[in-house]
Design a protein around this motif. Sequence first.
Motif, PDB file in Angstrom:
ATOM      1  N   ASN A 286       0.823  -1.210   0.000  1.00  9.40           N
ATOM      2  CA  ASN A 286       0.000   0.000   0.000  1.00  9.40           C
ATOM      3  C   ASN A 286       0.859   1.262   0.000  1.00  9.40           C
ATOM      4  O   ASN A 286       0.520   2.260  -0.646  1.00  9.40           O
ATOM      5  CB  ASN A 286      -0.920   0.005   1.221  1.00  9.40           C
ATOM      6  N   LEU A 287       1.959   1.233   0.725  1.00 15.60           N
ATOM      7  CA  LEU A 287       2.801   2.418   0.875  1.00 15.60           C
ATOM      8  C   LEU A 287       3.806   2.595  -0.257  1.00 15.60           C
ATOM      9  O   LEU A 287       4.091   3.719  -0.684  1.00 15.60           O
ATOM     10  CB  LEU A 287       3.556   2.369   2.211  1.00 15.60           C
ATOM     11  N   HIS A 288       4.352   1.471  -0.739  1.00 15.18           N
ATOM     12  CA  HIS A 288       5.493   1.560  -1.658  1.00 15.18           C
ATOM     13  C   HIS A 288       5.303   0.794  -2.965  1.00 15.18           C
ATOM     14  O   HIS A 288       6.238   0.744  -3.768  1.00 15.18           O
ATOM     15  CB  HIS A 288       6.761   1.072  -0.950  1.00 15.18           C
ATOM     16  N   GLY A 289       4.132   0.214  -3.165  1.00 11.99           N
ATOM     17  CA  GLY A 289       3.842  -0.439  -4.431  1.00 11.99           C
ATOM     18  C   GLY A 289       4.566  -1.755  -4.627  1.00 11.99           C
ATOM     19  O   GLY A 289       5.222  -2.287  -3.721  1.00 11.99           O
ATOM     20  N   LEU A 290       4.437  -2.275  -5.833  1.00  9.12           N
ATOM     21  CA  LEU A 290       4.996  -3.580  -6.176  1.00  9.12           C
ATOM     22  C   LEU A 290       6.503  -3.622  -5.964  1.00  9.12           C
ATOM     23  O   LEU A 290       7.030  -4.555  -5.360  1.00  9.12           O
ATOM     24  CB  LEU A 290       4.634  -3.917  -7.624  1.00  9.12           C
ATOM     25  N   ILE A 291       7.204  -2.613  -6.443  1.00  5.69           N
ATOM     26  CA  ILE A 291       8.669  -2.606  -6.322  1.00  5.69           C
ATOM     27  C   ILE A 291       9.091  -2.556  -4.865  1.00  5.69           C
ATOM     28  O   ILE A 291      10.011  -3.257  -4.434  1.00  5.69           O
ATOM     29  CB  ILE A 291       9.270  -1.429  -7.118  1.00  5.69           C
ATOM     30  N   GLY A 292       8.385  -1.753  -4.069  1.00  8.33           N
ATOM     31  CA  GLY A 292       8.721  -1.646  -2.658  1.00  8.33           C
ATOM     32  C   GLY A 292       8.541  -2.949  -1.910  1.00  8.33           C
ATOM     33  O   GLY A 292       9.379  -3.322  -1.074  1.00  8.33           O
ATOM     34  N   LEU A 293       7.451  -3.674  -2.212  1.00 11.03           N
ATOM     35  CA  LEU A 293       7.234  -4.959  -1.551  1.00 11.03           C
ATOM     36  C   LEU A 293       8.255  -5.985  -2.011  1.00 11.03           C
ATOM     37  O   LEU A 293       8.780  -6.763  -1.200  1.00 11.03           O
ATOM     38  CB  LEU A 293       5.811  -5.461  -1.811  1.00 11.03           C
TER      39      LEU A 293
END
Length: 338
Positions: A286-293
């Motif tokens: 939710n906070l950082h999108g696909l790349i963040g996860l």
Amino acid sequence: MSIRSKRKEEHLNLAQMFFNKSNFNSFDQLHLLRPALPEEKVDLGVLKTKMFSKSIAAPFFINAMTGGSKKSKTINQALAQIANKEQIALALGSASILTKESEQLDSFSIARNEDPDGILIANVNPETPATEVKKIITDLAVDALQIHLNTVQEIAMPEGDRDFYWLNNIKEIRQAVDLPIIIKEVGMGLDQNSIHLLKREGIDYFDVAGSGGTNFAKIENARNQHDVSYLENLGLPTVISALMAKKENVNFIVSGGIRNPLDILKALTLGGQYVGISNVFLQQFNLHGLIGLQQLIRAWKEDLAGLIAIYGKHDLASLTEIKKYYDFSLKNQIDQLI
């Protein structure tokens, strides 16, 4: 949007609202004795294992979260893409909605489209007819089935079930389904008697899903017109539920309050074969999108491999040998219950 789909999206929003990664839980009361001279090196290869006859890059996975709405389709698509790239398993949220709303199928089937060869796990409630379960399994092309037990959530839910005669239907599902079946709580913990009973009925795996993470009684209380907050503390701590599963000598998954790689290591030392993570991953997305996860999961792999090295181990099987000790309050509960 249907009432069921609306509820799915409300659950997602409330899970985000109540998320607190720093929440104290039973993993904080479990400690591992670390050798100052471990004589090991960090090796990502130590994390590789098998799950349902398929190879995976790590013993932790993305546990059941969502499905059955427009928003959940977007989430499941991203989670499946990440699972594919990072070679970890993915469990979908409850697909029982498909027995009433077949048009929601693509919010679940998108996962197999994005991860054609990875491990995918379906999830249903214990009242889903066995014939419908077989159809869901076929439609979603999954490798295993979770059946979730959520009596506290149902009681807290304004429109929840009030009939908890579930065992006979679980037995029918077991007889009808050839895949591995995982009995999973939803954050309130599996007790030893229930594990023992279901083990006798041929259940393969148990996901203890203890208290310490997402609290569905709290989520449903926020949706309720009258106060049922007294239900929020009925959960069995994850560490205790895991020890109960270990005593029953069953294959089990540890989930419920996993916040970081050290929690994963602790879960594995308890005897869990795999570790499931839901809300931490959902909120990272939710906070950082696909790349963040994806970056978080990759970092957790590296960190877990590092932890295994500093605790002097070189394979997953030996992690149960790490000496453990407990804070007095948790040890007192263990002594009373196990």
